[in-house]
Design a protein around this motif. Sequence first.
Motif, PDB file in Angstrom:
ATOM      1  N   ARG A 337       0.822  -1.205   0.000  1.00  0.00           N
ATOM      2  CA  ARG A 337       0.000   0.000   0.000  1.00  0.00           C
ATOM      3  C   ARG A 337       0.859   1.261   0.000  1.00  0.00           C
ATOM      4  O   ARG A 337       1.848   1.371   0.726  1.00  0.00           O
ATOM      5  CB  ARG A 337      -0.935   0.002   1.209  1.00  0.00           C
ATOM      6  N   SER A 338       0.447   2.218  -0.843  1.00  0.00           N
ATOM      7  CA  SER A 338       1.119   3.521  -0.966  1.00  0.00           C
ATOM      8  C   SER A 338       2.587   3.388  -1.339  1.00  0.00           C
ATOM      9  O   SER A 338       3.419   4.195  -0.913  1.00  0.00           O
ATOM     10  CB  SER A 338       0.990   4.315   0.339  1.00  0.00           C
ATOM     11  N   SER A 339       2.917   2.355  -2.141  1.00  0.00           N
ATOM     12  CA  SER A 339       4.317   2.207  -2.553  1.00  0.00           C
ATOM     13  C   SER A 339       4.477   1.782  -4.007  1.00  0.00           C
ATOM     14  O   SER A 339       5.581   1.824  -4.526  1.00  0.00           O
ATOM     15  CB  SER A 339       5.026   1.187  -1.646  1.00  0.00           C
ATOM     16  N   CYS A 340       3.401   1.371  -4.675  1.00  0.00           N
ATOM     17  CA  CYS A 340       3.498   0.871  -6.043  1.00  0.00           C
ATOM     18  C   CYS A 340       3.402   2.005  -7.055  1.00  0.00           C
ATOM     19  O   CYS A 340       2.622   2.942  -6.882  1.00  0.00           O
ATOM     20  CB  CYS A 340       2.382  -0.133  -6.326  1.00  0.00           C
ATOM     21  N   LEU A 341       4.201   1.910  -8.121  1.00  0.00           N
ATOM     22  CA  LEU A 341       4.191   2.919  -9.164  1.00  0.00           C
ATOM     23  C   LEU A 341       3.587   2.413 -10.472  1.00  0.00           C
ATOM     24  O   LEU A 341       2.961   3.164 -11.204  1.00  0.00           O
ATOM     25  CB  LEU A 341       5.617   3.406  -9.433  1.00  0.00           C
TER      26      LEU A 341
END
Length: 426
Positions: A337-341
Amino acid sequence: MGPPKEEKPVASVNRWLVEESLGREYETLRSFEELRNRQGKGLRFALFFWNRMGEHRPIIPDLPDDVALECLIRVPHACLADMGAVSRRWRELVDSPDFYGERKLKGTADALACLVQQRAVPAVGAPAEEAGANRKSAGGGRGPPVYGITLFDPRRGSWERLPHPDDHQGGLPLFCQCVSVAGKLVILGGWDCVTWEATRRVYIYDFKTRRWTKGKDMPGPARSFFAAAAAESTTSGGRGGRGGLVFVAGGHDESKNALRTGAVYDVGRDEWEDLGVAMEEERDECEGLMVGKEFWVVSGYGTEGQGRFRESAEAFDTETRRWRCVDGAWAGGSCPRSSCLGVAGGDGGNAKVVCVDAEGGNGAVKMGRCVVGMGVSGALVTGSAYEGAPAVCYLVDVGKQGGAWKQVEMPAEFSGFVQSGCFVEI
């Protein structure tokens, strides 16, 4: 020689040109937007023929419409609502999706990071009333932390805080999801900041009008920590979404049971539809991405596997409405969560989810990290170096080897913890 040939007035010639191009149907047209929709050839084409029909005044007096359009596509997003109030013609432009397409095409669109950010505790020396109120809102005293939407414009280096929705003046729901589509910001779910109960509410912020509206509640159980992603223009089972589509899946229900189900929200129609087919596996605390025509649900864990994040992802084809499993797409053991681009390696079995290097920037951001993709090869990274350290913010060029990290100044009032975020072009 005969009588001299009668000259047609310019207006008549223009009407003739339009009639030859559009046929007699032009007589039934009532607005510029209807002409643009009828022809489907874009903004500049419609401007040309609307002008030839003699049915409108220039966009800007004494300027050709092409030149006027070049001026208006450079107006900052914060002025769009005022721009629409100038005249009917300007309002039609602001309301036209092609106006925003033209801004993107010419590179004049405002590229913003929308952050779900905790209100910061003021520094020592702040007025007593402000300090007391903010300590409550930031979780440093009584009451839960208060979150709102912060906008960061990297081109101008400016920070801005949006107002809360009317019925959420105490702050946005905790752990809500945010996505952007078609010039709108969509807030989904989260926990009510007073009752701590999971909510199915949906709120839409329109950057054109600078107003919040309430959307239709999410169907099914009140899910938490689910995946969400938006598609600008796609089809879902043959249905288009002119106002954009938002996909959700996974998470857990009120009883902490991990979920396999999903749904799609048509923002323009304000309608939800079940995805029909469930994922192969339960996926709590997963992350959502749009990869072409596919909605990816990355990692997550099952009800009985608390905290054991899967190395796989599942991809939903928005045209065939079928799921497929992508093994090895995620480095297991960590929360996505909140880290994938995005995804590299195509959509086959070798595809991998792309992240910002955890050791990048000399380990400047290790705690409370939140990553927001900023276009094709950029990202905004917020967090702190260690527990209790000051919040920092970096712009990262992920296209370069190892990434190029550039620190961004964060004003004190915008230094609160960033829970999640998304990228929006206006």
